[in-house]
Design a protein around this motif. Structure first.
Motif, PDB file in Angstrom:
ATOM      1  N   GLY A 264       0.800  -1.218   0.000  1.00 24.90           N
ATOM      2  CA  GLY A 264       0.000   0.000   0.000  1.00 24.90           C
ATOM      3  C   GLY A 264       0.830   1.264   0.000  1.00 24.90           C
ATOM      4  O   GLY A 264       0.381   2.320   0.461  1.00 24.90           O
ATOM      5  N   LEU A 265       2.061   1.173  -0.512  1.00 23.49           N
ATOM      6  CA  LEU A 265       2.966   2.327  -0.521  1.00 23.49           C
ATOM      7  C   LEU A 265       3.626   2.444  -1.885  1.00 23.49           C
ATOM      8  O   LEU A 265       4.116   1.454  -2.439  1.00 23.49           O
ATOM      9  CB  LEU A 265       4.030   2.177   0.561  1.00 23.49           C
ATOM     10  N   ASP A 266       3.626   3.653  -2.410  1.00 21.76           N
ATOM     11  CA  ASP A 266       4.243   3.957  -3.697  1.00 21.76           C
ATOM     12  C   ASP A 266       5.441   4.857  -3.440  1.00 21.76           C
ATOM     13  O   ASP A 266       5.338   5.834  -2.697  1.00 21.76           O
ATOM     14  CB  ASP A 266       3.218   4.665  -4.596  1.00 21.76           C
ATOM     15  N   PHE A 267       6.592   4.528  -4.016  1.00 21.80           N
ATOM     16  CA  PHE A 267       7.752   5.412  -3.974  1.00 21.80           C
ATOM     17  C   PHE A 267       7.674   6.316  -5.200  1.00 21.80           C
ATOM     18  O   PHE A 267       7.977   5.895  -6.313  1.00 21.80           O
ATOM     19  CB  PHE A 267       9.048   4.614  -3.966  1.00 21.80           C
ATOM     20  N   ALA A 268       7.255   7.544  -5.003  1.00 21.72           N
ATOM     21  CA  ALA A 268       7.030   8.464  -6.123  1.00 21.72           C
ATOM     22  C   ALA A 268       8.326   9.141  -6.537  1.00 21.72           C
ATOM     23  O   ALA A 268       9.110   9.585  -5.696  1.00 21.72           O
ATOM     24  CB  ALA A 268       5.985   9.509  -5.735  1.00 21.72           C
ATOM     25  N   GLY A 269       8.548   9.221  -7.847  1.00 22.63           N
ATOM     26  CA  GLY A 269       9.715   9.905  -8.385  1.00 22.63           C
ATOM     27  C   GLY A 269      10.971   9.057  -8.337  1.00 22.63           C
ATOM     28  O   GLY A 269      10.950   7.872  -8.006  1.00 22.63           O
ATOM     29  N   GLU A 270      12.116   9.669  -8.688  1.00 21.42           N
ATOM     30  CA  GLU A 270      13.436   9.028  -8.671  1.00 21.42           C
ATOM     31  C   GLU A 270      13.533   7.835  -9.625  1.00 21.42           C
ATOM     32  O   GLU A 270      14.323   6.925  -9.428  1.00 21.42           O
ATOM     33  CB  GLU A 270      13.795   8.567  -7.253  1.00 21.42           C
ATOM     34  N   ASP A 271      12.724   7.834 -10.695  1.00 26.43           N
ATOM     35  CA  ASP A 271      12.718   6.703 -11.622  1.00 26.43           C
ATOM     36  C   ASP A 271      14.013   6.622 -12.432  1.00 26.43           C
ATOM     37  O   ASP A 271      14.509   7.630 -12.927  1.00 26.43           O
ATOM     38  CB  ASP A 271      11.544   6.816 -12.591  1.00 26.43           C
TER      39      ASP A 271
END
Length: 434
Positions: A264-271
Motif C-alpha cells: 500500500g505504498l508507492d515510492f514516487a519519483g526518482e525513476d
C-alpha cells in the motif's frame, strides 16, 4: 479492497522468494575452515570465526577457489598470532583490500589481517591488545613481538596503533572508536601513500614511518593523503586499474543484504527505469540487475502483465505516497539499519479521489499552485504540504487548489478532488538476501 490487496501481496512476496531461490540455486558457498567463498561473488573471501592452527592453510585453499579475490571481509574475535601473521602476509603480498563491515568485529590476531590491506576500512569494531602465551618463554615472546613489529611496519601501520596495541593488557581489548579510526588514519584508500619496501622498514623498524624518505615520522603524522601527488597517484595515472581495489571494497559495502517490502505504498519519483514484468519478484530482479543505480522499486498490482508498464525502478525511495494497489521494495546494504515505522499523509489515488467534485473554500492561497499542472501533480503537492488537507484540480484551466480543510463539496464537471488521511507505515516483511 484492502483485504484483496493483502492476499495479492502475499502471493507476490511468495513469487519473489521463489524467484530469488531460483537465482541462487546455481550458486554455492564453499567453506574452508573459518573462510568462505560465494561462487556468485568470487571477488571476495569472508572470514567468520576463530583463527586456529589450520586457518593459514584454509586461507590458501580459499585463494585457490577464488584466485581473483581482491577483498577479504572480516568478522573474528582473533586466535593464534602466528596464523594471523601468515594470513596477513598473504593479504599484503596479493594487495588485497580489507573490510570490517558494520556490525562485525575484528579483534586480536584478526587485526593483523585487517592492517595488511592495501585498502582498508573499519565500519565495524577493530580491537587490539598485547599477545598472550601459555608458555613462559621470554625468548619466544620477544621473537613474536619482533615479528609483529616488523610485519605491521611493512603494512604501514600508524605508530599510534602500535603503541595502543602494546600498552593494552593481553586480558583486555582496546576497541577503536570511529573518531579514533579517523584520527589515527586507520582506514586507507587509493590516494594514500604506498608503504615503504620491507628493506626500508627494517632499517629502523620502530621510529621510521612508512613512506617516502622525506616524510614526517609516524609519531607526528600517520599515513594519510599527501599534499603533492603520491606514488599511488602516479601509478594510477599510468595504470587506470591501480585503484580498482577501493572500488571492489566500496562495491561490496554497497551490495544489498536485505529487502524491505511495503504494501500500500508507492515510492514516487526518482525513476531510473520503467518496465512491464510478470510480478513483483521480476521487478525486484530488474532492480538488482541495475546494480547500484537502482535501490528501490514500486510494482503496480492493478496493471496486468502485457497491459503496460507496472514496474518502476528507483534511484532511491523518493517521496512515500500511499497507494493501495502498490507494492514497493527498498534494498538495504550492510550499513543500512532496518526501516522503522513512520507516519505519512496520504491521498490514495484509488480510494480517496472524487471525480466531478469541487471542494469549495478553505484555499491555502489566493492563487493556484504554480507548478502542479495535472491532477496527479496536484495530489502529490498536497501530500507534500503539511498544511494541506485536501485539493481540487480544475482540468479546464489546469489549476491546482490546495486546501487547509475539506471545504463544501459540490458537483462540478471536469474537476477532481481528494482528501488527505494520515497513516503509520512499516515494512510488511524484511527478506534476507544472503
Amino acid at each position: 479492497m484492502l483485504s484483496i490487496v493483502k492476499l495479492v501481496v502475499q502471493a507476490l512476496l511468495t513469487s519473489f522468494l521463489l524467484a530469488m531461490s531460483c537465482s541462487f540455486a546455481a550458486a554455492g558457498i564453499n567453506r574452508f575452515g573459518p573462510f568462505s567463498v560465494d561462487s556468485m561473488r568470487p571477488d571476495a573471501i569472508e572470514l567468520n570465526g576463530e583463527i586456529d592452527a589450520g586457518s593459514a592453510l584454509a586461507f590458501r585453499r580459499a585463494l585457490t577457489a577464488a584466485p581473483n579475490a581482491k577483498l577479504i571481509v572480516l568478522n573474528s574475535n582473533g586466535g593464534l598470532v602466528q596464523m594471523g601473521l601468515l594470513i596477513a602476509d598473504d593479504v599484503f603480498q596479493r594487495k588485497m583490500a580489507t573490510l570490517i563491515p558494520a556490525g562485525s568485529k575484528c579483534f586480536s590476531a584478526c587485526s593483523f589481517i585487517f592492517l595488511a590491506g592495501s585498502e582498508r576500512r573499519a565500519d565495524g569494531q577493530l580491537g587490539v591488545h598485547q599477545i598472550s602465551s601459555d608458555v613462559p618463554d621470554l625468548q619466544s615472546a620477544q621473537m613474536s613481538i619482533s615479528d609483529i613489529i616488523d610485519v605491521l611496519h611493512r603494512f604501514g601501520t600508524p605508530t599510534d596503533v602500535l603503541t595502543i596495541m602494546f600498552r593494552t593488557p593481553a586480558n583486555d581489548m582496546y576497541v577503536f572508536s570511529s573518531d579514533e579510526v579517523a584520527k589515527y588514519h586507520i582506514n586507507r584508500s587509493a590516494s594514500d601513500p604506498i608503504p615503504a619496501a620491507p628493506e626500508a622498514a627494517a632499517a629502523n623498524p620502530v621510529t621510521t614511518a612508512p613512506g617516502p624518505s622525506n616524510a614526517p615520522t609516524a609519531t607526528t603524522q600517520a599515513p594519510g593523503p599527501a599534499a603533492s601527488p603520491s606514488p599511488s597517484d602516479a601509478l594510477a595515472s599510468l595504470n587506470p586499474n591501480a585503484a580498482s581495489q577501493l572500488s571492489v571494497l566500496e562495491d561490496y559495502a554497497r551490495r544489498p543484504t536485505r529487502l524491505a517490502m511495503f504494501t500500500g505504498l508507492d515510492f514516487a519519483g526518482e525513476d531510473v527505469g520503467i518496465e512491464a514484468v510478470a510480478d513483483a519478484g521480476a521487478c525486484a530482479q530488474s532492480c538488482l540487475a541495475k546494480g547500484s543505480q537502482c535501490k528501490a522499486f514500486t510494482f503496480n498490482i492493478q496493471t496486468a502483465p502485457g497491459q503496460g508498464p507496472n514496474c518502476f525502478l528507483k534511484a532511491s525511495r523518493g517521496q512515500a505516497d500511499g497507494n493501495s494497489v502498490a507494492v514497493s521494495g527498498e534494498f538495504l546494504t550492510r550499513s543500512d539499519p532496518n526501516p522503522s515505522a513512520f507516519s505519512i499523509g496520504t491521498i490514495d489515488p484509488t480510494t480517496a479521489l472524487h471525480k466531478n467534485v469541487d471542494l469549495v473554500g478553505a484555499d491555502l492561497s489566493r492563487r493556484p499552485h504554480p507548478k502542479a499542472k495535472g491532477a496527479r501533480e496536484c495530489r502529490l503537492a498536497c501530500v507534500a504540504n503539511t498544511s494541506c488537507l485536501a485539493f481540487t484540480f480544475v482540468a479546464a484551466k489546469k489549476e491546482c487548489w490546495l486546501k487547509s480543510g475539506i471545504g463544501q463539496p459540490r458537483a462540478a464537471a471536469g474537476m477532481v478532488s481528494g482528501t488527505k488521511t494520515y497513516q503509520t507505515v512499516s515494512p510488511a516483511t524484511i527478506i534476507d538476501l544472503q
